[in-house]
Scaffold this active site. Structure first.
Site, PDB file in Angstrom:
ATOM      1  CG  HIS A   1      -1.671   1.272   1.438  1.00  0.00           C
ATOM      2  ND1 HIS A   1      -2.597   1.751   0.523  1.00  0.00           N
ATOM      3  CD2 HIS A   1      -1.631   2.185   2.435  1.00  0.00           C
ATOM      4  CE1 HIS A   1      -3.099   2.896   0.967  1.00  0.00           C
ATOM      5  NE2 HIS A   1      -2.522   3.186   2.122  1.00  0.00           N
TER       6      HIS A   1
ATOM      7  CD  GLU B   1      -7.299   4.160   3.969  1.00  0.00           C
ATOM      8  OE1 GLU B   1      -7.271   4.127   5.222  1.00  0.00           O
ATOM      9  OE2 GLU B   1      -6.539   4.857   3.289  1.00  0.00           O
TER      10      GLU B   1
ATOM     11  CD  GLU C   1      -7.092   0.916   8.009  1.00  0.00           C
ATOM     12  OE1 GLU C   1      -6.776   0.848   9.221  1.00  0.00           O
ATOM     13  OE2 GLU C   1      -7.069   1.967   7.341  1.00  0.00           O
TER      14      GLU C   1
ATOM     15  NE  ARG D   1      -8.001   7.020  -0.727  1.00  0.00           N
ATOM     16  CZ  ARG D   1      -7.415   6.447   0.319  1.00  0.00           C
ATOM     17  NH1 ARG D   1      -6.733   7.175   1.191  1.00  0.00           N
ATOM     18  NH2 ARG D   1      -7.522   5.148   0.504  1.00  0.00           N
TER      19      ARG D   1
ATOM     20  CD  GLN E   1      -5.620  10.587   2.367  1.00  0.00           C
ATOM     21  OE1 GLN E   1      -6.570   9.954   1.893  1.00  0.00           O
ATOM     22  NE2 GLN E   1      -4.542   9.992   2.838  1.00  0.00           N
TER      23      GLN E   1
ATOM     24  CB  THR F   1     -13.361   4.370  11.414  1.00  0.00           C
ATOM     25  OG1 THR F   1     -12.566   5.490  11.042  1.00  0.00           O
ATOM     26  CG2 THR F   1     -12.520   3.103  11.346  1.00  0.00           C
TER      27      THR F   1
HETATM   28 CA    CA Z   1      -6.558   4.085   7.325  1.00  0.00          CA
END
Ligand code: CA
Length: 440
Positions: free
Chosen positions: A146, A207, A209, A245, A248, A265
């Site tokens: 990544h 994302e 995770e 994005r 970001q 999240t």
């Molecule tokens: Ca993250």
């Protein structure tokens, strides 16, 4: 304390809860993850253990005297979050696991089975809640694949930051917006450039995770040794760290992620314990000949032997059009957690290295898990090269980034020959437009 493989990992052990014995179940007798739930008939949040298609109501189990636990664990099991249970430590959680394993094992006597049956609620009749009161959420950046592919987009000449191989990089996330799977993701507003004003993000991403919850906490100025780090980890879950994005890119310099990450999240509701994951440990990843020498605090023989965890992950994407046509979610990535450059133990040790307190229920997350191939990227930024090479779905729709109505679903399974496959269940959410989110 090293978690040993014992009778609770025996692949031949079956449960009298028959749905747990199906090969397709994420929740056989060998898993026994913990979560917080409310049911249709009782809306109070309480501790549950997942077994097959059922949730074992721990409050009822205790009331009926079906397991033997010490008073601290008994109190923790009557809480409305898992924080207290997480704080009891691995000796207690290991003992509790054995009690539950025996209670749900096929060999358990009929009278005990009958008494336990009334404590089982079909999983379809419960609402899963956030498993812990997350005091702090820390988001790491520990996949080298990544880091390289996302870095390539911003800095083609030197995609990997010079510190990547020396420390597990992280930033402090926002715990207030950690939500449980199923809660819709409302497309956020933000600035995307000098003249943009506040506008809806056009580059909403997921994302994939793997997160872990702190069990036993640490005191201020306490530094956790690498070989003790695993004893501070209660268990693991799946995490979707939604990202915008375009926001970001504009905001991240010079202080790092802020509003592009803090809007939401998602976590999966079932916390798979460190004990359940013991058979799926693997040696730490090879760091390569060109890697700098690790700080002594971040390496040990024990760590090298068993730091990685083999979790096969998958992300699926289903658009509104796919749903309307009865087409199930399309797989868009299948990376494995074992490919992470840094381990959970290294993340926790590094986190405590300056004396920062870690509290039971704190959530630490791996950062995007991406495989060596771009097809196994854990986010669309990498997979679609910032939207320039969109994925094509069965309806011929294309996605560079997420559209309203899309459902992102993440799953994870641990497989090893000679052991029962266990899974994490699902971390899933639908993207909704900002205006409709309050009714979703
Ligand atoms: Ca993250």
């Amino acid at each position: 304390m090293t978690i040993l493989i014992d009778e609770t990992h025996d692949a031949t052990a079956l449960s009298w809860v028959e749905s747990a014995n199906l090969e397709t179940s994420d929740f056989p007798l060998q898993n026994l993850p913990f979560g917080i739930f409310a049911s249709d008939t009782d809306s109070s949040p309480r501790v549950g253990v997942r077994i097959g298609a059922f949730v074992l109501d721990m409050r009822s189990v205790l009331a009926a005297g079906l397991i033997v636990v010490d008073p601290v664990v008994a109190r923790a099991l009557q809480s409305d979050t898992l924080n207290a249970l997480m704080s009891t430590g691995q000796q207690s959680s290991g003992n509790l696991r054995r009690e539950l394993f025996n209670l749900l094992h096929m060999r358990t006597g009929m009278s005990s089975q009958h008494a336990t049956t009334v404590c089982l609620i079909p999983a379809s009749e419960v609402t899963m809640l956030l498993p812990a009161n997350v005091g702090d959420f820390t988001d790491f950046f520990t996949s080298i694949h990544h880091a390289q592919r996302s870095g390539q987009l911003a800095r083609p000449d030197s995609p990997l930051h010079p510190n990547f191989k020396n420390i597990p990089i992280a930033y402090h996330g926002r715990s207030s917006s950690v939500t449980v799977s199923g809660v819709p993701c409302s497309r956020p507003y933000g600035q995307t450039g000098p003249d943009s004003g506040y506008r809806l993000t056009e580059k909403l991403d997921f994302e994939l995770e793997v997160g872990f919850f702190v069990g036993t906490g640490t005191k201020a100025a306490e530094r956790v040794a690498l070989d003790s780090a695993d004893t501070h980890i209660f268990g693991f879950c799946l995490v979707n760290d939604w990202s915008a994005r375009d926001i970001q890119r504009w905001e991240a310099a010079p202080l790092g992620p802020f509003l592009a990450k803090s809007f939401m999240t998602s976590v999966s509701p079932w916390v798979v314990t460190s004990e359940a994951l013991a058979p799926f440990r693997l040696p730490a990843n090879a760091r390569g000949d060109d890697a700098p020498t690790l700080a002594a605090e971040l390496t040990s023989a024990k760590h090298t032997a068993s730091a990685a965890i083999n979790i096969s992950l998958q992300v699926t994407l289903q658009t509104a059009q796919m749903r309307a046509q009865g087409i199930s979610g399309e797989s868009v990535a299948r990376p494995n957690f074992k490919d992470q450059y840094w381990s959970a133990a290294q993340m926790l040790t590094h986190h405590s290295s300056n004396g920062c307190r870690l509290r039971p229920g704190d959530l630490l997350s791996s950062g995007t898990v991406s495989g060596p191939d771009r097809a196994d990227s854990g986010c669309l930024l990498e997979r679609t090269v910032d939207g320039r090479e969109p994925v094509t779905l069965p309806t011929r729709e294309q996605r560079g980034y997420l559209e309203d109505g899309d459902i992102v679903s993440m799953s994870g399974r641990c497989m090893r020959r000679g052991f029962r496959t266990i899974g994490f269940g699902e971390c899933q959410a639908r993207v909704v437009s900002a205006s409709s989110s309050s009714q979703a």
